[in-house]
Write a protein that holds these residues in place. Sequence first.
Motif, PDB file in Angstrom:
ATOM      1  N   LEU A 136       0.815  -1.122  -0.164  1.00 22.12           N
ATOM      2  CA  LEU A 136       0.002  -0.229   0.035  1.00 22.12           C
ATOM      3  C   LEU A 136       0.787   1.331  -0.178  1.00 22.12           C
ATOM      4  N   PRO A 137       1.958   1.190   0.592  1.00 19.56           N
ATOM      5  CA  PRO A 137       2.464   2.475   0.451  1.00 19.56           C
ATOM      6  C   PRO A 137       2.543   3.164  -0.551  1.00 19.56           C
ATOM      7  N   GLU A 138       3.238   2.343  -1.654  1.00 22.02           N
ATOM      8  CA  GLU A 138       4.178   2.207  -2.641  1.00 22.02           C
ATOM      9  C   GLU A 138       2.928   2.317  -3.658  1.00 22.02           C
ATOM     10  N   LEU A 139       1.574   1.743  -3.274  1.00 25.61           N
ATOM     11  CA  LEU A 139       0.546   2.593  -4.206  1.00 25.61           C
ATOM     12  C   LEU A 139       0.317   3.862  -3.771  1.00 25.61           C
ATOM     13  N   LYS A 140       0.256   4.275  -2.594  1.00 26.47           N
ATOM     14  CA  LYS A 140      -0.085   5.592  -1.844  1.00 26.47           C
ATOM     15  C   LYS A 140       0.868   6.875  -2.795  1.00 26.47           C
ATOM     16  N   GLU A 141       2.264   6.651  -2.113  1.00 28.66           N
ATOM     17  CA  GLU A 141       3.443   7.070  -2.678  1.00 28.66           C
ATOM     18  C   GLU A 141       3.300   7.882  -4.739  1.00 28.66           C
ATOM     19  N   LEU A 142       2.623   6.355  -5.535  1.00 30.50           N
ATOM     20  CA  LEU A 142       2.181   6.684  -6.903  1.00 30.50           C
ATOM     21  C   LEU A 142       0.719   7.670  -6.640  1.00 30.50           C
ATOM     22  N   GLY A 143      -0.051   8.001  -5.982  1.00 25.66           N
ATOM     23  CA  GLY A 143      -1.326   8.802  -5.713  1.00 25.66           C
ATOM     24  C   GLY A 143      -2.359   8.418  -6.204  1.00 25.66           C
ATOM     25  N   ILE A 144      -2.457   6.649  -5.558  1.00 24.75           N
ATOM     26  CA  ILE A 144      -3.505   6.115  -6.325  1.00 24.75           C
ATOM     27  C   ILE A 144      -4.788   6.851  -4.856  1.00 24.75           C
ATOM     28  N   THR A 145      -5.651   6.478  -4.889  1.00 24.92           N
ATOM     29  CA  THR A 145      -6.374   6.674  -3.896  1.00 24.92           C
ATOM     30  C   THR A 145      -8.081   5.365  -3.639  1.00 24.92           C
ATOM     31  N   ALA A 146      -7.918   4.841  -4.282  1.00 26.63           N
ATOM     32  CA  ALA A 146      -8.783   3.430  -4.091  1.00 26.63           C
ATOM     33  C   ALA A 146      -8.290   2.519  -5.274  1.00 26.63           C
ATOM     34  N   ILE A 147      -8.120   1.315  -4.089  1.00 25.55           N
ATOM     35  CA  ILE A 147      -8.035   0.138  -4.621  1.00 25.55           C
ATOM     36  C   ILE A 147      -9.554  -0.895  -4.838  1.00 25.55           C
ATOM     37  N   GLU A 148      -9.132  -1.291  -6.249  1.00 24.82           N
ATOM     38  CA  GLU A 148     -10.167  -1.744  -6.712  1.00 24.82           C
ATOM     39  C   GLU A 148     -10.036  -3.792  -6.316  1.00 24.82           C
ATOM     40  N   LEU A 149     -10.698  -4.609  -5.884  1.00 25.61           N
ATOM     41  CA  LEU A 149     -10.229  -5.641  -5.760  1.00 25.61           C
ATOM     42  C   LEU A 149     -10.729  -6.551  -6.388  1.00 25.61           C
ATOM     43  N   MET A 150     -10.480  -7.542  -7.507  1.00 27.37           N
ATOM     44  CA  MET A 150     -11.584  -8.659  -8.096  1.00 27.37           C
ATOM     45  C   MET A 150     -11.704  -9.593  -7.009  1.00 27.37           C
ATOM     46  N   CYS A 188      -5.830   0.194   4.430  1.00 28.89           N
ATOM     47  CA  CYS A 188      -6.348   1.280   2.835  1.00 28.89           C
ATOM     48  C   CYS A 188      -6.916   2.581   4.142  1.00 28.89           C
ATOM     49  N   HIS A 189      -7.504   2.522   4.068  1.00 24.49           N
ATOM     50  CA  HIS A 189      -7.617   3.633   5.321  1.00 24.49           C
ATOM     51  C   HIS A 189      -7.042   5.046   5.687  1.00 24.49           C
ATOM     52  N   LYS A 190      -6.375   3.597   6.094  1.00 20.24           N
ATOM     53  CA  LYS A 190      -4.758   4.565   6.841  1.00 20.24           C
ATOM     54  C   LYS A 190      -4.409   5.360   6.076  1.00 20.24           C
ATOM     55  N   GLU A 191      -3.748   4.615   5.575  1.00 21.66           N
ATOM     56  CA  GLU A 191      -3.425   5.337   3.948  1.00 21.66           C
ATOM     57  C   GLU A 191      -4.304   6.015   2.791  1.00 21.66           C
ATOM     58  N   GLY A 192      -5.071   6.642   3.495  1.00 22.59           N
ATOM     59  CA  GLY A 192      -5.714   7.322   2.410  1.00 22.59           C
ATOM     60  C   GLY A 192      -6.297   7.061   1.646  1.00 22.59           C
ATOM     61  N   ILE A 193      -6.738   5.836   1.095  1.00 22.26           N
ATOM     62  CA  ILE A 193      -6.945   4.753  -0.097  1.00 22.26           C
ATOM     63  C   ILE A 193      -8.482   4.280   0.334  1.00 22.26           C
ATOM     64  N   ARG A 502       7.032   4.459 -14.670  1.00 18.39           N
ATOM     65  CA  ARG A 502       6.272   4.517 -13.444  1.00 18.39           C
ATOM     66  C   ARG A 502       6.176   6.084 -12.820  1.00 18.39           C
ATOM     67  N   GLU A 503       6.871   6.005 -12.579  1.00 13.85           N
ATOM     68  CA  GLU A 503       7.582   8.272 -12.516  1.00 13.85           C
ATOM     69  C   GLU A 503       7.024   9.443 -13.335  1.00 13.85           C
ATOM     70  N   PHE A 504       6.501   8.654 -14.946  1.00 14.85           N
ATOM     71  CA  PHE A 504       5.881   9.778 -15.530  1.00 14.85           C
ATOM     72  C   PHE A 504       4.231   9.230 -15.239  1.00 14.85           C
ATOM     73  N   TYR A 505       4.074   7.842 -14.545  1.00 12.81           N
ATOM     74  CA  TYR A 505       2.226   8.000 -14.255  1.00 12.81           C
ATOM     75  C   TYR A 505       2.139   8.295 -13.355  1.00 12.81           C
ATOM     76  N   LYS A 506       3.147   8.845 -12.164  1.00 12.39           N
ATOM     77  CA  LYS A 506       3.446   9.482 -10.839  1.00 12.39           C
ATOM     78  C   LYS A 506       2.838  10.767 -11.077  1.00 12.39           C
ATOM     79  N   ASN A 507       3.168  11.197 -12.700  1.00  8.10           N
ATOM     80  CA  ASN A 507       3.730  12.836 -12.168  1.00  8.10           C
ATOM     81  C   ASN A 507       1.815  13.162 -13.037  1.00  8.10           C
ATOM     82  N   LEU A 508       1.726  12.572 -14.211  1.00  6.30           N
ATOM     83  CA  LEU A 508       0.507  12.813 -14.853  1.00  6.30           C
ATOM     84  C   LEU A 508      -0.324  12.575 -13.582  1.00  6.30           C
TER      85      LEU A 508
END
Length: 614
Positions: A136-150, A188-193, A502-508
Motif C-alpha cells: 500500500l505505501p507504494e500505491l499511495k506514493e504513486l498517487g492511487i486513491t482507491a484500490i479495486e479488488l477483483m 487502506c483507510h489509514k493510507e487514505g485509500i 512509473r515516475e511518468f504515471y506518478k507525474n500525470l
Amino acid sequence: MGIIRTIGSAYTAGKGTSFTVWAPEAEQVEVILKSPHHATLLLQRESFGYWTGALENVLPGATYVYRLNGKMERPDPASHSQPDTVHTASEVIDHKNFEWKDQDWKVLPLEKYIIYELHVGTFSEEGTFKGVEKKLPELKELGITAIELMPVAQFPGTRNWGYDGVYPFAAQNSYGGPDGLKSLVNACHKEGIAVILDVVYNHMGPEGNYLNDFGPYFTQKYNTPWGAALNFDDAHSDHVRNYFLQNALMWLRDFHIDALRLDAVHAILDLGPKHFLQELQEHVHQLGDQNNREYFLIAESDMNNVRLLNPVAKGGYGLAAQWMDDYHHAVHTLVTGEREGYYEDYGKPEHLVKALERGFIYNGLYSEHRKRTVGTDASANPAKQFVVCAQNHDQVGNRMLGERLTQLVSFEKLKLVAGLILLSPYTPMLFMGEEYGETNPFLYFVSHTDEQLVELVRKGRREEFSAFAWKGEAPDPQALETFQKSKLQHSYTQNEQQRKLREFYKNLIGIRKTAPAFSNLEKQNLSASYDDTTQVLHLIHTGKMPYVYCLFNFSDQPQRVTLPLEAGKSWDMLLNSAEEKWGGPGADTGAAENQNNSFLLQPESLLTLQSKKQ
C-alpha cells in the motif's frame, strides 16, 4: 423497498449463535454442528420458507452444515467463512469482535477516485490480503486513491479470477479470510485509500454451487452463458433478491468497504416492477443515511445505457458510476491497430474525440459487430460517472495469451496511453502493473477439482477466442504454471526504463490532482479535436484558469503543431513524454519558437501545457 431479512449464522456475545436459512421446499431443516463438538438443532419453519433457531453454546470458530429433510448435508448458502473447501462445513464468525481503527477515515468523493484494479492472488508474492497490505505505501506514493479488488467471495481451490465464487458472503480462505480482508481495509483507510470490492450478482460458479438444493435460486425463464439465470423476477424471487441485498449491505457495513463494483449487470435479468439494481441502490442509500456517509455502486455494463446512472425521477436506477468500454476500445484500436472481434466497431480517431466530448460512442448507433442499434446519449451525465481504462482484467486476461499493452505497443505509446486515461475528464482506472510496464501476462486460471469441469473450461476458452486471429495455443487455465506466470514481478526497482515509466504515471497523477483546470472536470469544460494531417489529438481543459492543453501525437513522425493564439494566450510546459527523464528519445520542442505557440512533438509523444497567467 421489498423484503429484507437477515440470513446465515449470527453470533451474539452471551447469547450464542442464531441460524437462519431460506429453504421453502424443505420439509425439515437441521443445523449439524461439526466442531468443536457435535450437536444437532432442529430449526423452526417461519413464513416464506425461512427456518430459524439458536444454540447458546456455539461460539465463533464453530463449524456447521445444514441437513435437509434428514438426508442431505450442505454448507450454509450465506456462509461467512469456508475455512476448508467449498464442499465442507461453514464457520461461525463474529463480525463485532474485529478492532477497527478507521474512525478518522474521511470518505473520498467519487471525483477524487484514481482507481487501481488488482487481483489479490497475483498482485503480491504472498498472494494474500496481507501481501496487498505490504504494497500500500507504494500505491499511495504513486498517487492511487482507491484500490479495486477483483472478487474475493469463496471459490473452489486457491487459484481463480474470482468470478467462479459460490459463497458470496465468505471472503476467500486462501487470501486470509474475513479478518484478513478487514485488516486490509483498515490499512487502506489509514493510507487514505478507498476500497472498491468487485461482486458478482449475475451468476454463480459451477463447483460448490449448492443453492438449488435449498430453493428456487435460479429460473429457466432466461438463457445465459452460465445456464439457468439467477431468479430476480420469477416465483419466490423476493427471497433471492434479499440474499443479494443482504450480501451487498454486509460488505459495506461489516467490512467498511467504500464501493461495490457490480459485475456485468446486463446479465442481471429482471423484468419485475422494480429492477433489482434500483432496489439495491435504495438499500445502500438507506445504509449510508444510517451511517452518515456515502457508499458508491459502480456497474459494469456493455449496454451503454444511462438508465443505470440516471436518478429514479428520470426513470433510472441511481447508481454512482459505470465502466465505459467504448473509451477503452477507442484507445486500444488506435494504438494497436487491432480490428478483430468487438474491435471492428472502433478504430477511427473521431471515435476517441466523441468519447472525450460526449461519453458513449455508441449512443443510439448501429453496431456492425452486434448487428443492432446500441446505446443511449450520455452527454448530460457528469464525467465522474464513467470509469475509463486502457487495461483491465477482462481486456488483458481475455486475450488468448494474456498480453498487456507492454507487449503490443512501443514504450513511447505506453506513455501516450497513460495520458489518455489520466488526463481524460473521466474517473481513471489502472490495471495492476500497468504503471511500470509489467511484462508478465495476466492469464485466465482456475483450480477446480472436477476434471470434467476443467475440460469444459478449456473448451470454453478456446471457443471464446474464435473471433480473434490470435496465434498460438491457449495456456491451460488449470495449470499452476499459468497462475504463476500471471504474478506481478514489481521489477521497476531494478529496471531503469520501468522506473521512469512509473515516475511518468506518478507525474500525470500529480497533474490531475493539482492543476486547477482538473478541479472541475466536466465534458462541457473541454474540447477535443483530431488533425488528420498531423495525426495529433488536441484536448483542452477549460474548467478553471489556468487552462490545460494536451497534445497527443499518434504518428510515428515528429509533428510541428501551432496552437491558436486565443486572445494572446501562451503556454508553459507541464510535461513532455519525450524527455529523457521519462525514458524518451529527448525533447527538442523547438523552444525558440514556443513564444509563437508552435511546438515540435516527437513521434508517439504527449505534450501537456498550462496557460500562462496574463
